[in-house]
Design an enzyme around this catalytic site. Structure first.
Site, PDB file in Angstrom:
ATOM      1  N   ASP A   1      16.742  62.876  -8.209  1.00 53.74           N
ATOM      2  CA  ASP A   1      17.180  61.955  -9.114  1.00 53.74           C
ATOM      3  C   ASP A   1      18.252  61.472  -8.513  1.00 53.74           C
ATOM      4  O   ASP A   1      19.044  61.876  -7.192  1.00 53.74           O
ATOM      5  CB  ASP A   1      17.722  62.804 -10.313  1.00 53.74           C
ATOM      6  CG  ASP A   1      18.509  61.572 -11.227  1.00 53.74           C
ATOM      7  OD1 ASP A   1      17.982  60.762 -11.619  1.00 53.74           O
ATOM      8  OD2 ASP A   1      19.483  62.162 -11.909  1.00 53.74           O
ATOM      9  N   SER A   2      18.972  60.368  -8.851  1.00 48.77           N
ATOM     10  CA  SER A   2      19.996  59.647  -8.366  1.00 48.77           C
ATOM     11  C   SER A   2      21.325  60.673  -8.494  1.00 48.77           C
ATOM     12  O   SER A   2      22.243  60.307  -7.745  1.00 48.77           O
ATOM     13  CB  SER A   2      20.530  58.550  -9.136  1.00 48.77           C
ATOM     14  OG  SER A   2      20.650  58.869 -10.538  1.00 48.77           O
TER      15      SER A   2
ATOM     16  N   TYR B   1      21.511  54.601  -9.767  1.00 50.28           N
ATOM     17  CA  TYR B   1      20.461  53.732  -9.290  1.00 50.28           C
ATOM     18  C   TYR B   1      20.251  52.446 -10.498  1.00 50.28           C
ATOM     19  O   TYR B   1      19.549  51.463 -10.264  1.00 50.28           O
ATOM     20  CB  TYR B   1      19.286  54.479  -9.364  1.00 50.28           C
ATOM     21  CG  TYR B   1      19.062  55.203  -8.122  1.00 50.28           C
ATOM     22  CD1 TYR B   1      19.910  55.730  -7.128  1.00 50.28           C
ATOM     23  CD2 TYR B   1      17.556  56.292  -7.913  1.00 50.28           C
ATOM     24  CE1 TYR B   1      19.799  56.493  -6.281  1.00 50.28           C
ATOM     25  CE2 TYR B   1      17.481  56.880  -6.716  1.00 50.28           C
ATOM     26  CZ  TYR B   1      18.418  57.125  -5.943  1.00 50.28           C
ATOM     27  OH  TYR B   1      18.241  57.714  -4.702  1.00 50.28           O
TER      28      TYR B   1
ATOM     29  N   CYS C   1      13.786  61.012 -12.451  1.00 53.74           N
ATOM     30  CA  CYS C   1      14.882  59.801 -12.663  1.00 53.74           C
ATOM     31  C   CYS C   1      14.078  58.749 -13.016  1.00 53.74           C
ATOM     32  O   CYS C   1      12.734  58.320 -12.614  1.00 53.74           O
ATOM     33  CB  CYS C   1      15.427  59.361 -11.455  1.00 53.74           C
ATOM     34  SG  CYS C   1      16.276  57.715 -11.440  1.00 53.74           S
ATOM     35  N   ASN C   2      14.229  58.180 -14.606  1.00 55.48           N
ATOM     36  CA  ASN C   2      13.464  57.215 -15.119  1.00 55.48           C
ATOM     37  C   ASN C   2      13.542  55.858 -14.102  1.00 55.48           C
ATOM     38  O   ASN C   2      12.529  55.096 -14.208  1.00 55.48           O
ATOM     39  CB  ASN C   2      13.868  56.829 -16.547  1.00 55.48           C
ATOM     40  CG  ASN C   2      13.521  57.979 -17.431  1.00 55.48           C
ATOM     41  OD1 ASN C   2      12.534  58.023 -18.167  1.00 55.48           O
ATOM     42  ND2 ASN C   2      14.509  58.887 -17.425  1.00 55.48           N
ATOM     43  N   THR C   3      14.566  55.613 -13.858  1.00 62.06           N
ATOM     44  CA  THR C   3      14.757  54.299 -12.959  1.00 62.06           C
ATOM     45  C   THR C   3      14.005  54.121 -11.844  1.00 62.06           C
ATOM     46  O   THR C   3      13.083  53.450 -11.597  1.00 62.06           O
ATOM     47  CB  THR C   3      16.357  54.148 -12.518  1.00 62.06           C
ATOM     48  OG1 THR C   3      17.034  54.368 -13.596  1.00 62.06           O
ATOM     49  CG2 THR C   3      16.430  52.997 -11.711  1.00 62.06           C
TER      50      THR C   3
ATOM     51  N   GLU D   1      28.323  61.701 -16.626  1.00 66.49           N
ATOM     52  CA  GLU D   1      28.851  62.029 -15.486  1.00 66.49           C
ATOM     53  C   GLU D   1      30.229  62.419 -15.327  1.00 66.49           C
ATOM     54  O   GLU D   1      30.821  63.185 -14.679  1.00 66.49           O
ATOM     55  CB  GLU D   1      28.597  61.003 -14.374  1.00 66.49           C
ATOM     56  CG  GLU D   1      27.202  60.702 -14.024  1.00 66.49           C
ATOM     57  CD  GLU D   1      26.669  61.328 -12.878  1.00 66.49           C
ATOM     58  OE1 GLU D   1      27.390  61.793 -11.931  1.00 66.49           O
ATOM     59  OE2 GLU D   1      25.331  61.492 -12.646  1.00 66.49           O
TER      60      GLU D   1
ATOM     61  N   CYS E   1      16.060  57.985 -20.181  1.00 62.61           N
ATOM     62  CA  CYS E   1      17.050  58.492 -18.781  1.00 62.61           C
ATOM     63  C   CYS E   1      17.354  59.872 -18.625  1.00 62.61           C
ATOM     64  O   CYS E   1      17.638  60.360 -19.952  1.00 62.61           O
ATOM     65  CB  CYS E   1      18.419  57.692 -18.912  1.00 62.61           C
ATOM     66  SG  CYS E   1      19.569  58.069 -17.607  1.00 62.61           S
ATOM     67  N   THR E   2      17.178  60.377 -17.471  1.00 61.61           N
ATOM     68  CA  THR E   2      17.498  62.099 -17.715  1.00 61.61           C
ATOM     69  C   THR E   2      18.794  62.517 -17.800  1.00 61.61           C
ATOM     70  O   THR E   2      18.933  63.629 -17.884  1.00 61.61           O
ATOM     71  CB  THR E   2      16.803  62.560 -16.253  1.00 61.61           C
ATOM     72  OG1 THR E   2      17.349  62.137 -15.296  1.00 61.61           O
ATOM     73  CG2 THR E   2      15.291  62.491 -16.329  1.00 61.61           C
ATOM     74  N   HIS E   3      19.741  61.570 -17.972  1.00 62.68           N
ATOM     75  CA  HIS E   3      21.084  61.897 -18.234  1.00 62.68           C
ATOM     76  C   HIS E   3      21.266  62.036 -19.808  1.00 62.68           C
ATOM     77  O   HIS E   3      22.086  62.779 -20.262  1.00 62.68           O
ATOM     78  CB  HIS E   3      22.084  60.969 -17.899  1.00 62.68           C
ATOM     79  CG  HIS E   3      22.470  60.979 -16.234  1.00 62.68           C
ATOM     80  ND1 HIS E   3      21.508  60.687 -15.596  1.00 62.68           N
ATOM     81  CD2 HIS E   3      23.585  61.301 -15.651  1.00 62.68           C
ATOM     82  CE1 HIS E   3      22.163  60.795 -14.352  1.00 62.68           C
ATOM     83  NE2 HIS E   3      23.438  61.022 -14.342  1.00 62.68           N
TER      84      HIS E   3
HETATM   85  N1  DGL Z   1      19.097  59.650 -14.265  1.00 62.46           N
HETATM   86  C1  DGL Z   1      18.742  58.289 -13.907  1.00 62.46           C
HETATM   87  C2  DGL Z   1      17.522  57.912 -15.005  1.00 62.46           C
HETATM   88  O1  DGL Z   1      16.949  58.861 -15.532  1.00 62.46           O
HETATM   89  C3  DGL Z   1      19.805  57.245 -14.249  1.00 62.46           C
HETATM   90  C4  DGL Z   1      20.838  57.517 -13.480  1.00 62.46           C
HETATM   91  C5  DGL Z   1      21.319  56.403 -12.663  1.00 62.46           C
HETATM   92  O2  DGL Z   1      21.586  55.020 -13.212  1.00 62.46           O
HETATM   93  O3  DGL Z   1      21.457  56.526 -11.348  1.00 62.46           O
HETATM   94  O4  DGL Z   1      17.255  56.624 -15.132  1.00 62.46           O
END
Ligand code: DGL
Length: 283
Positions: A12-13, A44, A75-77, A154, A187-189
């Protein structure tokens, strides 16, 4: 051909992908996990598809060094921007988080209205929209980019925080107005903000956690190929970050629900080196 004892590699990012690892550990307790959080280049979600694809290629190249049997873009992105371009080009099976989340949302919705929240890059890519429409073209989708949520998570802010509450109210308004009965955490956050999202949306709305759905997808892939590792004692997971590993270990506890142990630093030059290697191999 990798054996069932080879690890699962996850990237992931930054910290968000640890929500996927948490679900993998529950669902597949015998698996050894190698995790890479690209903390030097997070976020990301505000970068172009080209840049995110390049980062994802480098992350994958780095992880391939551990001979994984499966790589998960947690990471969805990266899943949205890079996976369609990388499909079939990687020697190791690749799994993203978008398709499992989309499938679960289509399964769950009763009124055919689904909300998707994610980073700007994920929403702009239209990948949830496409995946959902491929499964059922009658479904109405309301997608909303929520760029403030990743920095808030974060930073360690939680659902009870008044700033988080205000931001969620604002971002989720169009989803509420559209009467969606299902919301995909794209988004995994975001699983860390699930209580706050549930509160704003109301208890009648189902929340799809793509981390949970992805762990199930990974389990299905391994079961189908007969490569699930047996439960075993003394498993040693390994965590890497491209910047500030101590901070990653400290904040990562909340995402993983347990201590990470030692987090090793990967020099960003090494990642660039991965790319150089890949380009050189192709030339
Ligand atoms: N965790 C990332 C996702 O699932 C997003 C975090 C980022 O923007 O880097 O998209």
């Amino acid at each position: 051909m990798s054996s069932r004892l080879n690890p699962i590699a996850v990237f992931d990012s930054g910290l968000g992908g640890l929500t996927v690892v948490r679900q993998l550990m529950r669902r597949l307790p015998g698996e050894r996990i190698i995790y890479f959080g690209d903390t030097a280049r997070v976020p990301y979600g505000i970068k172009s598809a080209e840049t995110v694809t390049r980062f994802a290629e480098e992350d994958i190249e780095f992880l391939q060094g551990f001979a994984p049997k499966l790589i998960i873009a947690a990471c969805n992105t990266a899943s949205a921007a890079a996976l369609p371009r990388l499909d079939g080009k990687c020697a190791v099976p690749l799994c993203g988080v978008v398709k499992p989340g989309a499938k679960a949302a289509v399964r769950k919705t009763r009124n055919g209205r689904i909300g998707v929240i994610g980073t700007e890059a994920t929403v702009e890519s239209g990948s949830y929209r496409r995946c959902i429409a491929d499964l059922n073209s009658d479904i109405k989708i309301v997608a909303r980019a929520c760029p403030l949520l990743v920095p808030l998570v974060e930073e360690g802010r939680t659902s009870g925080d008044p700033i988080v509450r205000a931001v969620l109210k604002e971002y989720l308004r169009p989803l509420k107005e559209a009467g969606v009965d299902t919301v995909v955490l794209g988004c995994t956050h975001y699983p860390l903000l699930k209580p706050g999202i549930r509160k704003v949306m109301g208890s009648g709305v189902q929340i799809v956690d793509s981390a949970r759905e992805t762990a199930q997808e990974a389990a299905d892939i391994l079961v189908d190929s007969g490569r699930v590792a047996p439960a075993r004692a003394g498993l040693r997971h390994r965590f890497f970050a491209s910047d500030h590993p101590e901070r990653f270990a400290r904040l990562g506890r909340r995402f993983l629900g347990r201590e990470l142990g030692q987090v090793r630093l990967v020099q960003p030059e090494l990642l660039n080196g991965c790319l150089a290697l890949r380009v050189a191999k192709k030339a």
